[in-house]
Design an enzyme around this catalytic site. Sequence first.
Site: not given
Ligand code: DOR
Ligand code: ZN
Length: 346
Positions: A14, A16, A42, A100, A137, A175, A248, A264
Amino acid sequence: MIPELTLRRPDDWHVHLRDGKALASVLPHTARQFGRAIVMPNLKPPVTTVALATAYRNRIRAARPAGSDFEPFMTLYLFDNMPVEEIDRAKAAGFIAGCKLYPAGATTHSDAGVTDVRHIDNVLARMAELGVVLQVHGEVTHEHIDIFDREAQFIDEVLAPLVERHPKLKVVLEHITTRAAVDFISGARAGVAATITPQHLTYNRNEIFRGGIRPHFYCLPVLKTELDRRALIEAATGGNSRFFLGTDSAPHARGSKESSCGCAGMYSAHAALEIYAEVFEEAGALDRLEGFAALFGPDFYEVPRNEGTVTLRRDEWSIPRAYAFDGDIVIPMRSNEKLRWRMISA
Ligand code: DOR
Ligand code: ZN
């Protein structure tokens, strides 16, 4: 004291990776540590079709450092009224690890997500038939539910019924952050697993407020209590194959975090494996790191385990305060701190 630790090459189930210049900034870190990774969809706009996933995969592969054999697995972003045929195309593509589920509004770039899982029941049924994994999620978005209770509420209200409605569907609760999630996953039917991040193993929620508000410790699901953290450590280090590595790692430029409405996400790709190694060492379970990092994930996803190895040496080093990111900087997890383990070869 063990001076060196050699493991089968791990994967990140997982992550990004973002896109464009941001992708180019962070990909070398992930590609150095991991043989493969499941890349979250995302983006803006989200990766909702196999065509978009194919193009994104090509951009990731083209951005790899010279000589890297890192392979991205892609995911599709589920949305209300997604056509069922997209699942057939995803299965046929061969490099799509799953779909997802972002409850609409739950986190970064989730506004186009699913408003009610009942709206995608036909898609979930097809995923179950074809063996396409659902990544979740796991947070409700109701305003009246406390942010610290959103994962536990999601499990009761959405996930437990979903897992029963689709008894053949393979599901990863991503996560996880709570004892409730550990208990649910431990007791769930076969085909239900969870990923655990380095930050949820390392910190409890006090960290967000230690001496002042600290936006670089804000991620979603948000950090929880010390009891929750201990349950996660027991799960990760306990040798149960339902729990495996997913960082994550979610980079944001410093300015977007240090803001009156900060984003976040915590960035951990620069040293994820070393951070996990510290956690496992402190739990007296270094011998179980390989299962968590390199064996249980491929087994769950039914792909071969990686062939090569990585070696960590007990050799203290300092994590930089920041890394270059997208024309700006990103403040990494454990910024300016010393780490006991250093990855010396891949
Ligand atoms: O903290 C996070 N950041 N949680 C998520 O689910 C998405 C991620 C992000 O893409 O920045
Ligand atoms: Zn994530």
